[in-house]
Design an enzyme around this catalytic site. Structure first.
Site, PDB file in Angstrom:
ATOM      1  N   ASP A  12      44.071 -11.068 -79.890  1.00 54.59           N
ATOM      2  CA  ASP A  12      45.033 -11.390 -80.929  1.00 54.59           C
ATOM      3  C   ASP A  12      44.252 -11.979 -82.109  1.00 54.59           C
ATOM      4  OD1 ASP A  12      47.576 -12.087 -82.146  1.00 54.59           O
ATOM      5  OD2 ASP A  12      47.191 -14.136 -81.474  1.00 54.59           O
ATOM      6  N   ASP A  14      45.877 -14.175 -85.294  1.00 59.31           N
ATOM      7  CA  ASP A  14      46.378 -15.489 -85.693  1.00 59.31           C
ATOM      8  C   ASP A  14      46.595 -16.377 -84.467  1.00 59.31           C
ATOM      9  OD1 ASP A  14      47.329 -15.108 -88.772  1.00 59.31           O
ATOM     10  OD2 ASP A  14      47.660 -13.277 -87.615  1.00 59.31           O
ATOM     11  N   ASP A 175      47.442 -16.141 -77.637  1.00 59.42           N
ATOM     12  CA  ASP A 175      47.966 -17.508 -77.583  1.00 59.42           C
ATOM     13  C   ASP A 175      49.483 -17.570 -77.487  1.00 59.42           C
ATOM     14  OD1 ASP A 175      48.949 -18.722 -80.708  1.00 59.42           O
ATOM     15  OD2 ASP A 175      48.236 -16.683 -80.439  1.00 59.42           O
TER      16      ASP A 175
END
Length: 229
Positions: A12, A14, A175
């Site tokens: 990922d 961001d 996240d």
């Protein structure tokens, strides 16, 4: 994830590689100022990141994370957000500690790497270039690369295919719950970074099977001979 050694690693963007919250907050607040709405704190915006720009803007208009319907002004606010975000894309965004070292180590090992993000490509490409990380990745799948985005597994599967690796042989590092759900649906083991944005902390608490490592910790572990996760 017992006795798993990946053939490729997908990330990922961001909240995993890049802390983009300062610039996202600036763009959100400039969009709200356009309609005489009060500014939000960075902590508020951080809690609403993870499902793409449209959902972030809708949450900002609603003033909360859990929304069942988008506010009527979402389309107009999103258009303003894109203009403002373009103007401040890499003013305050930065790599998380250990990310560059981890990527260097993984690249030196010869592990193919890719990025799978819900951020539109118009922002993904220049942000990665400005932070000097674009060259580490063989593929970058953005939120508008396909007709669907995370939590749909298709972007992960597409990225793996572009790298010439089966998705079940890839490790995905993220996240958010969108990351967890996409990896789970794709059949890819997941590593969760211990920082990122807090909106999905409770969901991860209910899924303890996700290993928690920083990018450099992951790279160090995989660099050990015969190391498996």
């Amino acid at each position: 994830m017992n006795r798993f050694r990946p053939a490729a690693v997908l990330f990922d963007l961001d909240g995993t590689l890049v802390d983009s919250a300062p610039d996202l907050t600036t763009a959100v607040n400039r969009s709200l100022a356009d309609i005489d709405r009060p500014a939000l704190t960075e902590d508020q915006v951080c809690a609403w990141i993870g499902n793409g720009a449209r959902r972030l803007v809708a949450r900002a208009l609603a003033g909360r994370r859990d929304i069942t319907a988008e506010p009527p002004a979402t389309d107009a606010a999103l258009a303003r957000f894109f203009v403002h975000y373009h103007d401040c894309l890499h003013e305050g965004s930065r790599l998380y500690p250990g990310v560059r070292d981890g990527l260097e180590r993984l690249q030196a090992m010869g592990l193919p790497m890719g990025v799978v993000t819900n951020k539109p490509a118009a922002f993904t490409t220049p942000l990665m270039a400005s932070l000097g990380i674009a060259g580490y990745f063989g593929v970058a799948v953005s939120g508008d690369t396909l007709d669907v985005k995370k939590p749909d597994p298709a972007p992960l599967i597409h990225a793996a295919g572009q790298l010439g690796v089966a998705i079940e042989d890839c490790l995905y590092v993220g996240d958010s719950d969108a990351d967890r759900a996409a990896a789970e649906a794709a059949g890819s083991p997941l590593v969760r970074v211990p920082y990122g944005y807090p909106g999905d902390d409770a969901i991860f608490a209910d899924h303890p099977a996700a290993m928690t490592l920083t990018v450099d910790q992951l790279a160090v572990g995989l660099a050990e001979p015969r190391k498996v996760l």
